[in-house]
Design a protein around this motif. Structure first.
Motif, PDB file in Angstrom:
ATOM      1  N   LEU A  58      48.507  49.391  29.459  1.00  0.00           N
ATOM      2  CA  LEU A  58      48.156  47.912  28.869  1.00  0.00           C
ATOM      3  C   LEU A  58      47.617  47.032  29.566  1.00  0.00           C
ATOM      4  O   LEU A  58      47.052  45.731  29.068  1.00  0.00           O
ATOM      5  CB  LEU A  58      49.755  47.401  28.929  1.00  0.00           C
ATOM      6  N   SER A  59      46.583  47.465  30.337  1.00  0.00           N
ATOM      7  CA  SER A  59      45.861  46.572  31.509  1.00  0.00           C
ATOM      8  C   SER A  59      44.367  46.602  31.217  1.00  0.00           C
ATOM      9  O   SER A  59      43.742  47.831  31.336  1.00  0.00           O
ATOM     10  CB  SER A  59      46.237  46.814  32.945  1.00  0.00           C
ATOM     11  N   ALA A  60      43.725  45.420  30.668  1.00  0.00           N
ATOM     12  CA  ALA A  60      42.368  45.581  30.491  1.00  0.00           C
ATOM     13  C   ALA A  60      41.618  45.566  32.117  1.00  0.00           C
ATOM     14  O   ALA A  60      42.299  45.044  32.735  1.00  0.00           O
ATOM     15  CB  ALA A  60      41.931  44.372  29.755  1.00  0.00           C
ATOM     16  N   PRO A  61      40.315  45.865  31.909  1.00  0.00           N
ATOM     17  CA  PRO A  61      39.810  45.692  33.260  1.00  0.00           C
ATOM     18  C   PRO A  61      39.691  44.259  33.967  1.00  0.00           C
ATOM     19  O   PRO A  61      39.717  43.422  33.058  1.00  0.00           O
ATOM     20  CB  PRO A  61      38.132  46.311  32.891  1.00  0.00           C
ATOM     21  N   GLY A  62      39.971  44.203  35.262  1.00  0.00           N
ATOM     22  CA  GLY A  62      40.170  42.941  35.737  1.00  0.00           C
ATOM     23  C   GLY A  62      41.489  42.384  35.907  1.00  0.00           C
ATOM     24  O   GLY A  62      41.905  41.245  36.502  1.00  0.00           O
ATOM     25  N   SER A  63      42.466  43.233  35.269  1.00  0.00           N
ATOM     26  CA  SER A  63      43.857  42.882  35.360  1.00  0.00           C
ATOM     27  C   SER A  63      44.333  43.042  36.758  1.00  0.00           C
ATOM     28  O   SER A  63      43.786  43.799  37.630  1.00  0.00           O
ATOM     29  CB  SER A  63      44.892  43.533  34.564  1.00  0.00           C
ATOM     30  N   VAL A  64      45.348  42.159  37.272  1.00  0.00           N
ATOM     31  CA  VAL A  64      45.755  42.081  38.700  1.00  0.00           C
ATOM     32  C   VAL A  64      47.367  42.762  38.705  1.00  0.00           C
ATOM     33  O   VAL A  64      48.250  42.288  37.561  1.00  0.00           O
ATOM     34  CB  VAL A  64      46.015  40.707  39.162  1.00  0.00           C
ATOM     35  N   LEU A  65      47.691  43.332  39.524  1.00  0.00           N
ATOM     36  CA  LEU A  65      49.060  43.845  39.908  1.00  0.00           C
ATOM     37  C   LEU A  65      49.282  43.663  41.246  1.00  0.00           C
ATOM     38  O   LEU A  65      48.907  43.697  42.296  1.00  0.00           O
ATOM     39  CB  LEU A  65      49.138  45.400  39.587  1.00  0.00           C
ATOM     40  N   LEU A  66      50.461  42.844  41.300  1.00  0.00           N
ATOM     41  CA  LEU A  66      51.130  42.377  42.748  1.00  0.00           C
ATOM     42  C   LEU A  66      52.577  43.067  42.805  1.00  0.00           C
ATOM     43  O   LEU A  66      53.325  42.913  41.762  1.00  0.00           O
ATOM     44  CB  LEU A  66      51.269  40.703  42.575  1.00  0.00           C
TER      45      LEU A  66
END
Length: 297
Positions: free
Chosen positions: A202-210
């Motif tokens: 579900l994450s486009a490039p540049g997405s962030v995961l914390l």
């Protein structure tokens, strides 16, 4: 928030019936309420005290904050909260991410207490029983979100939530900031793998995961025998640990790094919590993590 009004009264009657893992949200809200009352507070959460009051039976005294019950945790929730506040705002303000998803949001109030850029959309996912408690209390408090807030009642251990999230307006074609705070250790290893695969899809490039996680040694850190399980609140035991979270995230398509907790504590003039101090607990040191989605080659 008036206990005599119908919605809060109903919510109060249900808050004590939450499943053990969901009930840990009350302990975290308690920590936020304590921090918010400090003159040198790291953040202000005016809603946290109301959640705590709703969880405390009339005439009873609220239990001690988590950090006082478990000394190794003292100061941890406040620092973790400030850390992820700063990281989420940096994603929204610095890199232009306007879509955020809080996985297992609990009694989180970031939608209300942080100054989000115009156009920010924030999705809160959690189990139906918890949202059935949280939403009436927010309405009774007159809470107004500072962004476009959507709640989604779902089980993250299941497989149906991505479709429900998309139906609620989530756009997988734009970068997203994901937060997994107080979640991964309560899922089994295979559930965490499935969750990360789904989030990645579900994450486009540049997405962030914390995220945060704990190593195997963290299930019984030094000097914690009297406290039992470090993050066990009301029977909510950890179901997984992770000794190399960076390799795990890399294998799932994320360029990850451990957040420097010592530098963070120094920057806000707070002692480093023992659970984040390798000098104090060795290999039992917990992880605060930041990762960015890699482009698919």
């Amino acid at each position: 928030m008036s206990p005599s009004s119908p919605e809060p009264t109903s919510a109060i009657s249900r808050i004590a019936e939450l499943p053990a893992v969901a009930a840990t949200a009350v302990a975290i809200a308690h920590e936020r309420a304590v921090e918010s009352a400090r003159g040198d507070r790291l953040f202000a959460d005016p809603l946290a005290a109301g959640f705590l009051a709703a969880a405390t039976p009339p005439g009873a005294t609220a239990p001690l904050p988590l950090g006082e019950q478990v000394p190794l945790m003292h100061g941890y929730v406040a620092l973790r909260t400030r850390c992820f506040d700063d990281e989420l705002l940096a994603a929204a303000r610095g890199t232009g991410v306007r879509q955020l998803v809080l996985l297992a949001a609990g009694l989180d109030t970031r939608a209300f207490r942080l100054a989000w850029p115009r156009g920010t959309r924030l999705f809160e996912l959690d189990v139906p029983t918890l949202l059935a408690v949280k939403e009436p209390l927010l309405r009774a408090a007159g809470a107004v979100a500072a962004c476009d807030r959507t709640t989604l009642a779902t089980d993250l251990a299941g497989t149906g939530w991505p479709a429900a999230l998309t139906a609620a307006g989530f756009d997988a074609s734009v970068p997203t900031a994901w937060l997994a705070e107080g979640l991964l250790m309560y899922l089994a290893p295979d559930e965490n793998d499935r969750l990360l695969e789904t989030v990645g899809a579900l994450s486009a490039p540049g997405s962030v995961l914390l995220a945060e996680h704990v190593p195997a040694a963290g299930t019984r850190p030094p000097e914690s025998d009297a406290d039992g399980h470090v993050l066990d609140a009301g029977g909510a035991s950890w179901r997984s640990t992770l000794d190399d979270p960076l390799a795990w995230l890399d294998a799932h398509g994320w360029a990850a790094e451990a957040i420097d907790a010592r530098a963070l504590a120094t920057a806000v003039d707070r002692p480093l919590p023992a659970v984040l101090d390798r000098a104090a607990v060795g290999d039992a040191c917990a992880w605060l993590l930041r990762a960015r989605r890699r482009a698919v080659s």
